[in-house]
Structure formats: structure tokens, C-alpha cells
Design a protein around this motif. Structure first.
Motif, PDB file in Angstrom:
ATOM      1  N   ASN A 116       6.766  -4.741  -3.667  1.00  0.00           N
ATOM      2  CA  ASN A 116       7.661  -3.839  -2.964  1.00  0.00           C
ATOM      3  C   ASN A 116       7.343  -2.431  -3.478  1.00  0.00           C
ATOM      4  OD1 ASN A 116       9.084  -5.850  -1.573  1.00  0.00           O
ATOM      5  ND2 ASN A 116      10.342  -6.250  -3.366  1.00  0.00           N
ATOM      6  N   VAL A 117       6.612  -1.666  -2.701  1.00  0.00           N
ATOM      7  CA  VAL A 117       6.112  -0.368  -3.146  1.00  0.00           C
ATOM      8  C   VAL A 117       7.116   0.720  -2.790  1.00  0.00           C
ATOM      9  CG1 VAL A 117       4.224   1.289  -3.020  1.00  0.00           C
ATOM     10  CG2 VAL A 117       3.743  -1.161  -2.835  1.00  0.00           C
ATOM     11  N   VAL A 118       7.515   1.477  -3.794  1.00  0.00           N
ATOM     12  CA  VAL A 118       8.434   2.602  -3.615  1.00  0.00           C
ATOM     13  C   VAL A 118       7.757   3.855  -4.161  1.00  0.00           C
ATOM     14  CG1 VAL A 118      10.723   3.533  -4.103  1.00  0.00           C
ATOM     15  CG2 VAL A 118      10.405   1.066  -3.904  1.00  0.00           C
ATOM     16  N   VAL A 119       7.703   4.908  -3.354  1.00  0.00           N
ATOM     17  CA  VAL A 119       7.100   6.173  -3.759  1.00  0.00           C
ATOM     18  C   VAL A 119       8.194   7.227  -3.844  1.00  0.00           C
ATOM     19  CG1 VAL A 119       5.383   7.943  -3.217  1.00  0.00           C
ATOM     20  CG2 VAL A 119       4.926   5.548  -2.644  1.00  0.00           C
ATOM     21  N   VAL A 120       8.242   7.928  -4.964  1.00  0.00           N
ATOM     22  CA  VAL A 120       9.241   8.977  -5.190  1.00  0.00           C
ATOM     23  C   VAL A 120       8.511  10.277  -5.491  1.00  0.00           C
ATOM     24  CG1 VAL A 120      11.177   9.744  -6.601  1.00  0.00           C
ATOM     25  CG2 VAL A 120      10.902   7.309  -6.086  1.00  0.00           C
TER      26      VAL A 120
ATOM     27  N   ARG B 278      10.647  -4.189   7.755  1.00  0.00           N
ATOM     28  CA  ARG B 278      12.079  -4.268   7.430  1.00  0.00           C
ATOM     29  C   ARG B 278      12.312  -5.252   6.289  1.00  0.00           C
ATOM     30  NH1 ARG B 278      12.677  -4.672  13.252  1.00  0.00           N
ATOM     31  NH2 ARG B 278      13.187  -2.626  14.137  1.00  0.00           N
ATOM     32  N   GLN B 279      11.603  -6.394   6.353  1.00  0.00           N
ATOM     33  CA  GLN B 279      11.743  -7.377   5.296  1.00  0.00           C
ATOM     34  C   GLN B 279      11.265  -6.787   3.971  1.00  0.00           C
ATOM     35  OE1 GLN B 279       9.658 -10.974   6.083  1.00  0.00           O
ATOM     36  NE2 GLN B 279       9.850 -11.754   4.002  1.00  0.00           N
ATOM     37  N   HIS B 280      10.176  -6.006   4.021  1.00  0.00           N
ATOM     38  CA  HIS B 280       9.615  -5.403   2.817  1.00  0.00           C
ATOM     39  C   HIS B 280      10.596  -4.399   2.211  1.00  0.00           C
ATOM     40  CE1 HIS B 280       6.322  -3.913   0.279  1.00  0.00           C
ATOM     41  NE2 HIS B 280       6.862  -2.725   0.479  1.00  0.00           N
ATOM     42  N   TYR B 281      11.157  -3.527   3.058  1.00  0.00           N
ATOM     43  CA  TYR B 281      12.053  -2.502   2.548  1.00  0.00           C
ATOM     44  C   TYR B 281      13.362  -3.100   2.063  1.00  0.00           C
ATOM     45  CZ  TYR B 281       8.907   0.704   4.951  1.00  0.00           C
ATOM     46  OH  TYR B 281       7.814   1.407   5.383  1.00  0.00           O
ATOM     47  N   ALA B 282      13.754  -4.234   2.642  1.00  0.00           N
ATOM     48  CA  ALA B 282      15.046  -4.803   2.274  1.00  0.00           C
ATOM     49  C   ALA B 282      15.081  -5.265   0.841  1.00  0.00           C
ATOM     50  CB  ALA B 282      15.373  -5.993   3.195  1.00  0.00           C
ATOM     51  N   THR B 283      13.927  -5.469   0.225  1.00  0.00           N
ATOM     52  CA  THR B 283      13.896  -6.002  -1.122  1.00  0.00           C
ATOM     53  C   THR B 283      13.956  -4.923  -2.185  1.00  0.00           C
ATOM     54  OG1 THR B 283      11.492  -5.975  -1.133  1.00  0.00           O
ATOM     55  CG2 THR B 283      12.558  -7.986  -0.364  1.00  0.00           C
ATOM     56  N   VAL B 284      13.952  -3.635  -1.803  1.00  0.00           N
ATOM     57  CA  VAL B 284      13.979  -2.572  -2.782  1.00  0.00           C
ATOM     58  C   VAL B 284      15.391  -2.430  -3.324  1.00  0.00           C
ATOM     59  CG1 VAL B 284      13.575  -0.134  -3.190  1.00  0.00           C
ATOM     60  CG2 VAL B 284      12.123  -1.377  -1.598  1.00  0.00           C
TER      61      VAL B 284
ATOM     62  N   GLN C  80       8.298   2.222   0.781  1.00  0.00           N
ATOM     63  CA  GLN C  80       9.543   2.968   0.940  1.00  0.00           C
ATOM     64  C   GLN C  80       9.365   4.300   0.237  1.00  0.00           C
ATOM     65  OE1 GLN C  80      12.306   2.326   2.647  1.00  0.00           O
ATOM     66  NE2 GLN C  80      13.338   4.186   1.990  1.00  0.00           N
ATOM     67  N   PHE C  81       9.680   5.389   0.906  1.00  0.00           N
ATOM     68  CA  PHE C  81       9.491   6.715   0.330  1.00  0.00           C
ATOM     69  C   PHE C  81      10.830   7.422   0.157  1.00  0.00           C
ATOM     70  CE2 PHE C  81       7.388  10.542  -0.808  1.00  0.00           C
ATOM     71  CZ  PHE C  81       8.129  11.567  -0.259  1.00  0.00           C
ATOM     72  N   TYR C  82      10.991   8.082  -0.998  1.00  0.00           N
ATOM     73  CA  TYR C  82      12.168   8.910  -1.270  1.00  0.00           C
ATOM     74  C   TYR C  82      11.691  10.324  -1.603  1.00  0.00           C
ATOM     75  CZ  TYR C  82      14.836   4.573  -1.745  1.00  0.00           C
ATOM     76  OH  TYR C  82      15.415   3.349  -1.515  1.00  0.00           O
ATOM     77  N   GLU C  83      12.113  11.294  -0.827  1.00  0.00           N
ATOM     78  CA  GLU C  83      11.817  12.690  -1.144  1.00  0.00           C
ATOM     79  C   GLU C  83      12.854  13.152  -2.164  1.00  0.00           C
ATOM     80  OE1 GLU C  83      12.333  15.882   1.802  1.00  0.00           O
ATOM     81  OE2 GLU C  83      10.211  16.322   1.478  1.00  0.00           O
ATOM     82  N   ALA C  84      12.523  12.962  -3.415  1.00  0.00           N
ATOM     83  CA  ALA C  84      13.476  13.212  -4.490  1.00  0.00           C
ATOM     84  C   ALA C  84      12.727  13.561  -5.769  1.00  0.00           C
ATOM     85  CB  ALA C  84      14.362  11.987  -4.714  1.00  0.00           C
TER      86      ALA C  84
END
Length: 512
Positions: free
Chosen positions: A98-102, A37-43, A143-147
Motif C-alpha cells: 500500500n504505497v503512500v506518498v507525502v 479503491r481496494q488499494h487505497y482502502a487499506t491505508v 495514495q498521495f497527500y500534499e502535506a
């Protein structure tokens, strides 16, 4: 009375022990969830329309206030879930970013077995590994976004996303699917891959099937099944029956050759039992513009493949170019002139090109990105002309061929470089990577291709020379390689089970 007190005390001791054991088991789980939760909150996520902030929060499920102490992390955005970006996720230390995958698809697709899915040798789900599972198995966070990433703002370092999920079942008044989402990045890795290349040939997109995604394999499977069922009716002419039973493959590379081999196996192992009268009339034709099939393979393997195809009744039209694809025929030209070839199913496997986002990014710096084939990168995988953006795989223009093993090695190299940059950002900067990180260098692990009839070809570098093998032994090697390279034990067991079922019970062409 003393006995009752002692019994009650013993019960309380047992209860307390059980509670402590339960807390000991659940404590790490709660801490892991808290870390995520702490990790995702920083995105950082914003909406392109300031009036729809509430809608953006519902879509991203991101808390408004970041956790204390986590703001120093930089946001690393990965575009795509192909070979390159998935390898990055496997090797990246996600504690540093903070890893974000799109990506428009939420799974990794093992493409070497995609041709076998078109005829039921392998089931589609067996080679699809959810990207969240891959990350979760290694205890990492993202954090993953199907987009679909539709555009980029280089000045503000923001990406514009369009949701790929179908929200028709949800309340459209609450979460509108047409509202673009903007997310910020500090570093960006573009691994969107490639798509089919029609070379401007008329009628290809309208009439041909492609073989790049799982949806393409399902479409081919349905097209083959429909053609066979239509050909079984007695109220059609023999000419029309032959047309329906003609499978044309455009492109003599590994994908086209493997698909032709899979169709041959379907005909000789299964259709000969189901529809013996029709199976003898099914024809397979491979069309290649170059003088030979498999131009990247050793000449001895090319000759072996062509001999095997001739023996299996697969027709090869080399030195032949497709000029137009029509409803029931294709117009081709060769040294002997132009001719029309009737077909029932046509599969276009003639090349790839970079996806649309790569061209949009390239258009931001047209004076530097001068190649129309994709993103130009340097030896450190940095996109030329922009800052803090890397690219890898089929969407790039480099000295390496667009192969899965190239993208995989690029992903591993870049993950290691990013890990070093995450440890000390003051020493290793994007513009000075060459000071501390050696350039990427590709090392070929060989080439493999299945050609049907339980035969394959293999070109393996060994002792500073290439060992070429063709035949049943190479087929065993090819299958072993596939099982080894699959992204999870679940996928390996699923594929092995599919092959076992096919050996005992045959294929199934059932399709929705």
C-alpha cells in the motif's frame, strides 16, 4: 410482416453487439478503478484528535472498511517527490505494498534546468511533472497527500502531517487546515531532500534569493525584471543605476555557474535588443569561498570555465567569503581585507543542508545520529538507530556527494530491494538485508554544467578514464542529456518547444 420482424431482429442483434463492445471497453477500466479503491482502502489514517474523526475522513477520502484480502499488504510511505522517491515509484512493484506518498509539492521537478527558468529560457511548467501522472502512466496505484511531515512517533510507527494546501477557499468549518493528520506506516523511506544553507550568515534569508524550488526561480525572474525596469527611470543617480544592474551570485558550484551563464545569455541575446543602453551596464559577479569555481570538476574544465567567464565579462571573486548581506550591499572578506559590494539582485547558491524533518528524526536517537548535517545511513540506506526506515538523497550523510544522479541510483536500488522484500518477507527482513541484498554502490555517469554562450563542460567516464570536453559540442551533449532524462515525453517536447521558441522569438521576462 416477415420483413419487419427480420429488420427488428437485426436491430436487436446490432444493439446487443454494440453493448458488448462498450462493456468490453469499459470493463477493464472499472476493474482498474475497483483495484485502486481496494488499494487505497487499506491505508490506515487517523486524526490526532479523536473528536475530529469525521474531518480526517473528509481530508483523506479513505473508506473506513478495508477490502477483503488486502489487509496482508504492508504500508510503505515515501516522503518527498524528488529524484530518489520518484525513481522508487517508477521501479517499485506497487502490487506488493500500500504505497503512500507525502510531499508539500505534488510534482517532480527536473532541477538541472531550474537556472534556465529564471531568465525565460525554459518555462517552469515544462520541467514540472505531476507525481500522479508519473504513477498513472505506468498503471500503478498509490495514495498521495500534499502535506508536510512535521514529526514522527517511532513507538507507534505514525507520521504527523500538516496540510500544505491552501483551504481558504473551502469551508473552513468543514475541513480545518490546522488539524494535524496521523498516518501509520510499516516501512518508511525518507527522501525529503535538502534546502539552502546560509552557514549562519546574517541577512541572507532576509535579502537574498535562493535557487532550490520553482518558486525561487519565479522570485529571481521577478527580481531581475524589477531591477531592469527601475534602472530605466531617469530620476535616479548613475551610481544607483549601476547598483540595480549588478547581479551577484554567491556560490561557485554548478548551480551558481549555470545561473551566471543563463543571465549572460539573457543580456547578450535579448536585453541588448530591448534595452541596449542598459544592457551594456549590467554586471555579473560570482563569489566563491574556495580558490576555484566548480571544485568537484576536473582542473582542465575549471580553467576552461574561468577563461570563458573572463571572456564573457563575468567577474569571479574566488577565495572570498560573505560575512553579511545587507539591504543594498554585501560585506565580503578576502586576503586583501574587507569590502562592500553593491547589488541589485543577489542569488545564494552556496550549499545545501537537510530539511527540518530529517533533523527531527535524527533527534529521536541522538546517541547514534551524531552528525548535524543530516541522517546517517549504512550501505543498505537504512537509517542508523531506527527500524524499518530508509533514507536517501540530500537529507542523508554518506560517502557520496549530494547529487541528483546519486539519489536516482539510490532510488532504483532501494526499489529493487523492496520488491524482493515484498515477495517474501520471511526471508528478507529489514535487519538482515545484507544476507540477500548487496550493498548500494554508486557509479558515476559523469558531470555536466552549462556555462553560457552555448557552451558547456562535460566530464564523462569512458573506457576506465574520464573524458573532458568543453565548448559548443558539450552544450549539445548537455541539452541531449536533459531531453533524455526528463521524466516524460510531454516534458521533453515542452522543453524542446521552449528552446525552439527562444531561438526564433527570444526570451520573455513576463512574470505575474
Amino acid at each position: 410482416m416477415l420483413s419487419r420482424v427480420s429488420t427488428g431482429a437485426r436491430l436487436r442483434i446490432v444493439q446487443g453487439s454494440l453493448v458488448r463492445q462498450v462493456m468490453a471497453l469499459h470493463g477493464p477500466l472499472h476493474r482498474n478503478l475497483a483495484i485502486q479503491r481496494q488499494h487505497y482502502a487499506t491505508v490506515p489514517t487517523t486524526n490526532s484528535n479523536s473528536k475530529t474523526t469525521r474531518q480526517s475522513e473528509l481530508v483523506t477520502d479513505t473508506p473506513s472498511l478495508p477490502a477483503a484480502g488486502a489487509a496482508q499488504k504492508k504500508t510503505l510511505v515515501l516522503l518527498g517527490t524528488g529524484w530518489g522517491t520518484t525513481t522508487i515509484l517508477k521501479n517499485l512493484d506497487t502490487r506488493q505494498y500500500n504505497v503512500v506518498v507525502v510531499s508539500p509539492r505534488n510534482y517532480f521537478l527536473f532541477t538541472p534546468l531550474l537556472p534556465s527558468c529564471t531568465v525565460g529560457t525554459t518555462e517552469g511548467r515544462s520541467i514540472m511533472d505531476p507525481i500522479r501522472h508519473i504513477v498513472q502512466r505506468q498503471g500503478k496505484a498509490m495514495q498521495f497527500y500534499e502535506a508536510q511531515c512535521s514529526d514522527i512517533d517511532l513507538a507507534t510507527k505514525e507520521l504527523i502531517l500538516e496540510q500544505a494546501t491552501d483551504t481558504s477557499a473551502a469551508s473552513s468549518a468543514t475541513v480545518p487546515s490546522n488539524v494535524p493528520i496521523r498516518i501509520s506506516y510499516d516501512s518508511l523511506v525518507v527522501g525529503v531532500g535538502g534546502t539552502y544553507n546560509t552557514f549562519g550568515t546574517p541577512g541572507v534569508e532576509q535579502y537574498a534569493c535562493f535557487l532550490k524550488e520553482m518558486g525561487d526561480a519565479s522570485k529571481i525572474r521577478r527580481r531581475l525584471k524589477d531591477a531592469i525596469e527601475k534602472a530605466s527611470f531617469s530620476n535616479i543617480s548613475e551610481e544607483e543605476r549601476d547598483r540595480l544592474l549588478h547581479v551577484v551570485v554567491v556560490g561557485g558550484g554548478p548551480t551558481g555557474v549555470e545561473f551566471a551563464g543563463e543571465v549572460h545569455d539573457l543580456v547578450t541575446e535579448d536585453l541588448v535588443k530591448w534595452v541596449p543602453g542598459l544592457s551594456r551596464r549590467i554586471k555579473i559577479t560570482v563569489i566563491e569561498a574556495l580558490p576555484n569555481l566548480l571544485p568537484s570538476f576536473d582542473k582542465r574544465l575549471v580553467a576552461y570555465t574561468q577563461r570563458t567567464f573572463t571572456k564573457n565579462g563575468i567577474k569571479m571573486c574566488t577565495g572570498t567569503r560573505v560575512k553579511e548581506v545587507r539591504d543594498k550591499t554585501i560585506l565580503v572578506s578576502s586576503d586583501s581585507g574587507e569590502s562592500e559590494i553593491p547589488y541589485g539582485t543577489i542569488v545564494w547558491a552556496a550549499g545545501i543542508r537537510a530539511r527540518e524533518f530529517a533533523h527531527k528524526l535524527r533527534a529521536k536517537v541522538p546517541e547514534i545520529q551524531t552528525s548535524g548535517r543530516g541522517l546517517m545511513i549504512d550501505d543498505h540506506l537504512r537509517v542508523k538507530g531506527v527500524k524499518d526506515i530508509w533514507a536517501l538523497g540530500d537529507c542523508t550523510v554518506s560517502k557520496y556527494a549530494p547529487l541528483a544522479q546519486v539519489a536516482s541510483q539510490q532510488g532504483k536500488w532501494l526499489a529493487q530491494a523492496l520488491n524482493r522484500m515484498g515477495v517474501d518477507n520471511t526471508q528478507i527482513a529489514f535487519s538482515r538485508m545484507e544476507d540477500s541484498v548487496k550493498p548500494f554502490k554508486y557509479m558515476s555517469n559523469g558531470s555536466l554544467a552549462y556555462i553560457g554562450g552555448e557552451r558547456a563542460i562535460a566530464e564523462i567516464p569512458l573506457f576506465r578514464r574520464n573524458i573532458t570536453v568543453g565548448g559548443p559540442f558539450a552544450s549539445v551533449f548537455w541539452k541531449s542529456y536533459c531531453l533524455w532524462e526528463l521524466s516524460s515525453l510531454r516534458s521533453s517536447l515542452s522543453v524542446a518547444t521552449d528552446w525552439t521558441k527562444r531561438a526564433f522569438f527570444g526570451r520573455t521576462m513576463s512574470v505575474d
